[in-house]
Enzyme design. Structure first.
Site, PDB file in Angstrom:
ATOM      1  N   ARG A  28      27.008  56.695  17.865  1.00  0.00           N
ATOM      2  CA  ARG A  28      26.535  55.323  17.803  1.00  0.00           C
ATOM      3  C   ARG A  28      26.145  54.752  19.172  1.00  0.00           C
ATOM      4  NH1 ARG A  28      29.603  50.617  17.209  1.00  0.00           N
ATOM      5  NH2 ARG A  28      28.691  49.125  15.771  1.00  0.00           N
ATOM      6  N   CYS A  52      36.661  26.518  47.890  1.00  0.00           N
ATOM      7  CA  CYS A  52      37.571  27.470  47.237  1.00  0.00           C
ATOM      8  C   CYS A  52      39.023  27.033  47.404  1.00  0.00           C
ATOM      9  CB  CYS A  52      37.366  28.856  47.847  1.00  0.00           C
ATOM     10  SG  CYS A  52      38.635  30.040  47.374  1.00  0.00           S
ATOM     11  N   CYS A  55      41.113  29.783  49.632  1.00  0.00           N
ATOM     12  CA  CYS A  55      40.840  30.077  51.036  1.00  0.00           C
ATOM     13  C   CYS A  55      41.887  29.412  51.947  1.00  0.00           C
ATOM     14  CB  CYS A  55      39.439  29.584  51.420  1.00  0.00           C
ATOM     15  SG  CYS A  55      38.133  30.780  51.100  1.00  0.00           S
ATOM     16  N   ASP A  78      50.332  26.877  40.276  1.00  0.00           N
ATOM     17  CA  ASP A  78      50.439  25.439  40.007  1.00  0.00           C
ATOM     18  C   ASP A  78      50.342  25.139  38.508  1.00  0.00           C
ATOM     19  OD1 ASP A  78      50.546  24.839  42.815  1.00  0.00           O
ATOM     20  OD2 ASP A  78      48.394  25.227  42.900  1.00  0.00           O
ATOM     21  N   HIS A 116      37.192  35.316  51.819  1.00  0.00           N
ATOM     22  CA  HIS A 116      36.767  34.895  50.485  1.00  0.00           C
ATOM     23  C   HIS A 116      36.023  35.981  49.702  1.00  0.00           C
ATOM     24  CE1 HIS A 116      35.683  31.944  47.445  1.00  0.00           C
ATOM     25  NE2 HIS A 116      34.445  32.400  47.492  1.00  0.00           N
ATOM     26  N   ASN A 153      42.889  39.826  37.555  1.00  0.00           N
ATOM     27  CA  ASN A 153      41.715  39.547  36.724  1.00  0.00           C
ATOM     28  C   ASN A 153      40.557  39.439  37.680  1.00  0.00           C
ATOM     29  OD1 ASN A 153      42.550  39.269  34.085  1.00  0.00           O
ATOM     30  ND2 ASN A 153      43.145  37.134  34.367  1.00  0.00           N
ATOM     31  N   SER A 161      38.904  32.807  37.320  1.00  0.00           N
ATOM     32  CA  SER A 161      38.383  31.487  37.622  1.00  0.00           C
ATOM     33  C   SER A 161      37.781  31.372  39.021  1.00  0.00           C
ATOM     34  CB  SER A 161      39.491  30.456  37.454  1.00  0.00           C
ATOM     35  OG  SER A 161      40.593  30.797  38.278  1.00  0.00           O
ATOM     36  N   HIS A 164      37.491  34.484  44.934  1.00  0.00           N
ATOM     37  CA  HIS A 164      38.369  34.830  46.055  1.00  0.00           C
ATOM     38  C   HIS A 164      39.327  35.942  45.596  1.00  0.00           C
ATOM     39  CE1 HIS A 164      40.194  33.567  49.981  1.00  0.00           C
ATOM     40  NE2 HIS A 164      41.036  34.475  49.515  1.00  0.00           N
ATOM     41  N   HIS A 166      42.146  37.862  44.469  1.00  0.00           N
ATOM     42  CA  HIS A 166      43.530  37.457  44.202  1.00  0.00           C
ATOM     43  C   HIS A 166      44.044  38.113  42.934  1.00  0.00           C
ATOM     44  CE1 HIS A 166      41.314  34.781  41.529  1.00  0.00           C
ATOM     45  NE2 HIS A 166      42.435  34.643  40.827  1.00  0.00           N
ATOM     46  N   GLN A 168      47.834  38.122  40.226  1.00  0.00           N
ATOM     47  CA  GLN A 168      48.919  37.266  39.763  1.00  0.00           C
ATOM     48  C   GLN A 168      50.177  38.074  39.486  1.00  0.00           C
ATOM     49  OE1 GLN A 168      48.099  34.241  36.827  1.00  0.00           O
ATOM     50  NE2 GLN A 168      45.899  34.572  36.990  1.00  0.00           N
ATOM     51  N   GLU A 317      37.135  45.642  14.772  1.00  0.00           N
ATOM     52  CA  GLU A 317      38.170  45.846  15.789  1.00  0.00           C
ATOM     53  C   GLU A 317      39.269  44.797  15.735  1.00  0.00           C
ATOM     54  OE1 GLU A 317      36.180  47.954  19.419  1.00  0.00           O
ATOM     55  OE2 GLU A 317      35.185  46.096  18.905  1.00  0.00           O
TER      56      GLU A 317
END
Ligand code: H2U
Ligand code: ZN
Length: 349
Positions: A28, A52, A55, A78, A116, A153, A161, A164, A166, A168, A317
């Site tokens: 496929r 940013c 930064c 935050d 950055h 991410n 989001s 820069h 980063h 988590q 799926e």
């Protein structure tokens, strides 16, 4: 003996780490695409962005002033999904139909670099080494929590989001779903065979050499036999180690090398800053000896066929079973061929 052609015909593959099956439809992969195209993220040369919130020296959304950091910088998220002050001794009345439990934990953000635009793929192995050290520090600092999830991410299309660089950390007093599956599966394998599931898997993959993307002395990147995302990979140690904070200086140095290799290859695949969610699966944080657990990282990238076409998880799926078109062997082969020199360096961008 197999007499079935997995390169041509639909079949299902088993994921021994989660115990789940996946539908593979290699015939496929040539279907036409008239759907949504995403905006790819290009390399920018902005070392600093005044708008940013990550930064150095800038103000975050809630008014906190970032220090003029010059290395990795860790702060409490935050907008944390988990909170440390929840009283988990309290109960929520539950039964078979309505069940809930209180949880507590902490969420942190790790800026990988003050620069950055320096994604891991554009960092030196020394700079990546500092990220690795910071990850280790986080596991050590958050020991009181049952399970610590470190992840990154990357890319707007992956829900990130901010460009820069980063990642988590989410630490909680409970065993999250994906970890529960991997505990069950690795433990059962260890009880049956007396060896680790992922240790045996690495040996088999290295011998077959069909899905290996790149390797160093201590580490190897593989497109797993059961990969769901088109260019999904798993980063595995060649030695047995259960926890991230058990890695030695030499293993960490070598880890920086392979992290650079795989992230550069990813960027080179479609000539863009390749989006993904990646994260470490380290054993539970308590004092038990999790002999069956092998430390590993997953890379789950959403892109399918170009820098602007991603795989959508929908229909069959969501409702029935996960599915992929391009075979894991084809994906591994493509990634394997790619240079370990970043395209932007070659282009002088
Ligand atoms: P992602 O882009 O990978 O989602 O990470 C950004 C995180 O940073 C996100 O979880 C946090 C968000 O809650 N954040 C802060 O803690 N402070 C801010 O000023 C903005 C974003
Ligand atoms: Zn920034």
């Amino acid at each position: 003996m197999s007499n079935f052609n997995m390169n041509k015909y639909p079949h299902r593959r088993y994921n021994p780490l989660t115990g789940e099956w996946l539908l593979v439809s290699p015939h496929r992969s040539l279907r036409p695409w008239n759907g949504k195209e995403e905006e790819p993220q290009k390399v920018n040369n902005k070392d600093y962005d005044e708008g940013c919130y990550l930064c150095p020296d800038n103000i975050r959304v809630n008014g906190v002033h970032n220090p003029k950091y010059d290395n990795c910088y860790v702060f409490t998220n935050d907008f944390s999904a988990l909170l440390p002050d929840v009283d988990i001794s309290l109960t929520i009345e539950s039964d078979d139909l309505f069940k809930a439990e209180p949880v507590k934990g902490e969420c942190r953000v790790i800026c990988f670099s003050p620069n950055h635009s320096k994604t891991i793929s554009l960092m030196s192995t020394r700079e990546i080494g500092r990220v690795i050290d910071t990850w280790q520090e986080q596991y050590n600092e958050l020991k009181q929590y049952k399970y610590v999830q470190i992840f990154e991410n990357k890319g707007a299309i992956q829900g990130c989001s901010n460009p820069h660089p980063h990642g988590q950390v989410w630490a909680g007093n409970f065993i999250p779903e994906e970890i529960g599956k991997e505990i069950k599966q690795q433990k059962a394998y260890y009880e049956k065979h007396g060896t680790t599931l992922l240790g045996d898997y690495v040996k088999r993959e290295l011998a077959l050499n069909e899905r290996v993307v790149c390797e160093t002395k201590h580490w190897v990147v593989i497109v797993p036999f059961w990969a769901f995302w088109p260019y999904e990979t798993i980063l595995l140690p060649k030695m047995q180690v259960s926890r991230f904070n058990e890695l030695t200086a030499e293993q960490k140095e070598d880890l920086a090398v392979i992290l650079k290799m795989i992230t550069v290859k990813y960027d080179n695949l479609f000539n863009c800053l390749f989006p993904y969610s990646m994260g470490w699966h380290s054993a539970l944080n308590d004092d038990n000896d999790y002999k069956y657990w092998t430390l590993h990282a997953h890379f789950y990238p959403p892109l399918l066929r170009s820098q602007s076409v991603k795989k959508f998880v929908a229909g069959y799926e969501l409702l029935a079973e996960k599915q992929r078109d391009i075979t894991p062997e084809d994906a591994a082969n493509r990634l394997k061929q790619l240079s370990v020199e970043h395209y932007s360096v070659k282009e002088g961008a």
